[in-house]
Design a protein around this motif. Structure first.
Motif, mmCIF file in Angstrom:
data_model
loop_
_atom_site.group_PDB
_atom_site.id
_atom_site.type_symbol
_atom_site.label_atom_id
_atom_site.label_comp_id
_atom_site.label_asym_id
_atom_site.label_seq_id
_atom_site.Cartn_x
_atom_site.Cartn_y
_atom_site.Cartn_z
ATOM 1 N N PHE A 75 0.847 -1.196 0.000
ATOM 2 C CA PHE A 75 0.000 0.000 0.000
ATOM 3 C C PHE A 75 0.878 1.241 0.000
ATOM 4 N N ASP A 76 0.552 2.189 -0.855
ATOM 5 C CA ASP A 76 1.289 3.452 -0.952
ATOM 6 C C ASP A 76 0.340 4.594 -0.645
ATOM 7 N N GLN A 77 0.501 5.214 0.530
ATOM 8 C CA GLN A 77 -0.421 6.277 0.910
ATOM 9 C C GLN A 77 -0.118 7.595 0.180
ATOM 10 N N GLY A 78 0.896 7.578 -0.658
ATOM 11 C CA GLY A 78 1.186 8.753 -1.462
ATOM 12 C C GLY A 78 0.446 8.772 -2.786
ATOM 13 N N ILE A 79 -0.274 7.699 -3.104
ATOM 14 C CA ILE A 79 -1.064 7.647 -4.344
ATOM 15 C C ILE A 79 -2.423 8.288 -4.083
ATOM 16 N N MET A 80 -2.653 9.444 -4.675
ATOM 17 C CA MET A 80 -3.848 10.217 -4.369
ATOM 18 C C MET A 80 -5.040 9.820 -5.241
ATOM 19 N N GLN A 81 -5.477 8.582 -5.045
ATOM 20 C CA GLN A 81 -6.688 8.095 -5.687
ATOM 21 C C GLN A 81 -7.643 7.634 -4.588
ATOM 22 N N GLN A 82 -8.865 8.137 -4.614
ATOM 23 C CA GLN A 82 -9.804 7.890 -3.524
ATOM 24 C C GLN A 82 -10.034 6.400 -3.287
ATOM 25 N N ASP A 127 10.187 23.774 -6.456
ATOM 26 C CA ASP A 127 9.649 22.703 -7.296
ATOM 27 C C ASP A 127 8.281 22.280 -6.760
ATOM 28 N N PRO A 128 7.192 22.689 -7.423
ATOM 29 C CA PRO A 128 5.854 22.369 -6.896
ATOM 30 C C PRO A 128 5.584 20.876 -6.805
ATOM 31 N N LYS A 129 6.142 20.093 -7.722
ATOM 32 C CA LYS A 129 5.916 18.655 -7.699
ATOM 33 C C LYS A 129 6.515 18.022 -6.455
ATOM 34 N N LYS A 130 7.753 18.395 -6.114
ATOM 35 C CA LYS A 130 8.405 17.824 -4.933
ATOM 36 C C LYS A 130 7.698 18.227 -3.649
ATOM 37 N N VAL A 131 7.296 19.487 -3.576
ATOM 38 C CA VAL A 131 6.599 19.963 -2.376
ATOM 39 C C VAL A 131 5.267 19.242 -2.221
ATOM 40 N N ARG A 132 4.535 19.133 -3.311
ATOM 41 C CA ARG A 132 3.226 18.467 -3.267
ATOM 42 C C ARG A 132 3.363 16.987 -2.913
ATOM 43 N N GLU A 133 4.340 16.307 -3.504
ATOM 44 C CA GLU A 133 4.553 14.884 -3.203
ATOM 45 C C GLU A 133 4.863 14.681 -1.727
ATOM 46 N N ASN A 134 5.653 15.579 -1.158
ATOM 47 C CA ASN A 134 5.991 15.468 0.257
ATOM 48 C C ASN A 134 4.736 15.504 1.131
ATOM 49 N N PHE A 135 3.865 16.477 0.866
ATOM 50 C CA PHE A 135 2.672 16.596 1.696
ATOM 51 C C PHE A 135 1.637 15.528 1.375
ATOM 52 N N ASP A 136 1.619 15.042 0.138
ATOM 53 C CA ASP A 136 0.727 13.920 -0.191
ATOM 54 C C ASP A 136 1.071 12.701 0.653
ATOM 55 N N ILE A 137 2.347 12.375 0.722
ATOM 56 C CA ILE A 137 2.777 11.188 1.471
ATOM 57 C C ILE A 137 2.639 11.391 2.976
ATOM 58 N N VAL A 139 1.188 13.917 4.880
ATOM 59 C CA VAL A 139 0.019 14.538 5.513
ATOM 60 C C VAL A 139 -1.288 14.048 4.889
ATOM 61 N N VAL A 140 -1.481 14.314 3.605
ATOM 62 C CA VAL A 140 -2.763 13.990 2.969
ATOM 63 C C VAL A 140 -3.046 12.494 3.038
ATOM 64 N N GLY A 141 -2.045 11.684 2.696
ATOM 65 C CA GLY A 141 -2.238 10.240 2.728
ATOM 66 C C GLY A 141 -2.545 9.725 4.127
ATOM 67 N N THR A 142 -1.890 10.300 5.116
ATOM 68 C CA THR A 142 -2.151 9.909 6.505
ATOM 69 C C THR A 142 -3.586 10.225 6.904
ATOM 70 N N ILE A 143 -4.055 11.406 6.536
ATOM 71 C CA ILE A 143 -5.428 11.813 6.862
ATOM 72 C C ILE A 143 -6.443 10.894 6.190
ATOM 73 N N LEU A 144 -6.237 10.620 4.909
ATOM 74 C CA LEU A 144 -7.182 9.775 4.178
ATOM 75 C C LEU A 144 -7.190 8.342 4.696
ATOM 76 N N LEU A 145 -6.005 7.820 5.019
ATOM 77 C CA LEU A 145 -5.915 6.466 5.563
ATOM 78 C C LEU A 145 -6.604 6.392 6.912
ATOM 79 N N ASN A 146 -6.417 7.411 7.728
ATOM 80 C CA ASN A 146 -7.036 7.424 9.054
ATOM 81 C C ASN A 146 -8.560 7.443 8.946
ATOM 82 N N SER A 147 -9.074 8.238 8.030
ATOM 83 C CA SER A 147 -10.527 8.305 7.851
ATOM 84 C C SER A 147 -11.077 6.975 7.332
ATOM 85 N N ALA A 148 -10.341 6.343 6.415
ATOM 86 C CA ALA A 148 -10.772 5.042 5.900
ATOM 87 C C ALA A 148 -10.786 4.000 7.014
#
Length: 272
Positions: A75-82, A127-137, A139-148
């Motif tokens: 499982f990769d919590q950095g993959i931003m697919q619902q 680099d917007p891609k690097k910054v976004r990837e960092n927070f996806d993995i 922060v965002v992925g952690t939040i989504l996994l926790n809610s799931a």
């Protein structure tokens, strides 16, 4: 913040324990240590991007704790697919015939994360891609996994959330802007969860400076000389903790009095 609570029976409940980032370092140590401590017949769901390393952890866990059920899932919590998050736990529960009615407790351990780019200072983050990837993995992925997790196990009475935090979540380090801000965001998210739902026991645990692969990266990649030297000195002075030492302290904290949502460091005194 809620008042202090004591959860001395946490390890005596038949539980389903999910560890994200379970394939190495602290996540591996948490998985095996918790398997030894939790009531026999508990279920351990280990998640990681590294399937091969994950299977090695499963082999060790089953060898030491043959009466616990261990399930692994790449499982990769950095993959931003619902659907990456929404179907995760239902699929695991159904395919492994896990009876939620038999569980007294569910535990989610958020250990997955990356250092991000520590080779640059704040003003060099362009680099917007690097910054976004960092927070996806981190922060965002952690939040989504926790809610799931909370949705999938909503009918299980007792719930525990453990966020592996860091001193960097409350103290800035030069050239560590992405890592520090990610850890701070996670801490605040879980503090908010604790405030919103007093029935969930939440802990932000900072494990201290542990001898892991991440520590090696800190010594070799930190752009700031002072930050880099701090980690080199910790290694040379014998100041690094073994993962086992830190996770043993985590187990002590979990059976002590603490406020749900609190940030507790390895070096903090605990209240019995």
């Amino acid at each position: 913040m809620s008042s202090s609570v004591k959860s001395e029976n946490l390890f005596q409940k038949k539980s389903c324990v999910v560890v994200c980032g379970a394939s190495r370092g602290l996540g591996e140590c948490i998985s095996i240590t918790f398997a030894k401590k939790f009531l026999t017949g508990s279920v351990f769901i280990l998640l990681s991007r590294d399937g091969k390393a994950l299977e090695n952890v499963k082999t060790s866990l089953q060898s030491e704790c043959p009466d616990q059920l261990c399930i692994t899932k790449v499982f990769d919590q950095g993959i931003m697919q619902q659907e990456n998050f929404e179907c995760l736990f239902d699929g695991i529960v159904q395919s492994n015939n896990i009876s939620l009615a038999d569980l007294e407790q569910v535990v989610m351990v958020h250990c997955a994360g990356t250092l991000g780019d520590i080779t640059k200072y704040c003003k060099e983050m362009t680099d917007p891609k690097k910054v976004r990837e960092n927070f996806d993995i981190n922060v965002v992925g952690t939040i989504l996994l926790n809610s799931a997790f909370l949705k999938a196990f909503k009918d299980v009475g007792s719930k525990v959330i453990i966020n592996i935090s860091s001193l960097a979540g409350i103290q800035p380090f030069k050239s560590w802007s992405l890592y520090c801000s990610g850890k701070a965001a996670r801490d605040m998210f879980f503090r908010t969860l604790a405030l919103e739902d007093p029935d969930i026991l939440v802990l932000n645990y900072a494990p201290g400076p542990c001898a892991t692969d991440m520590q090696k990266d800190c010594r070799e990649q930190s752009a700031d000389p002072e930050t880099k030297q701090m980690f080199i000195d910790a290694l040379n002075s014998g100041g690094l903790l073994s993962p086992q030492t830190s996770i043993d302290k985590l187990c002590e904290v979990l059976t002590s009095k603490f406020e749900s949502g609190a940030h507790i460091d390895f070096y903090d005194e605990i209240k019995q």
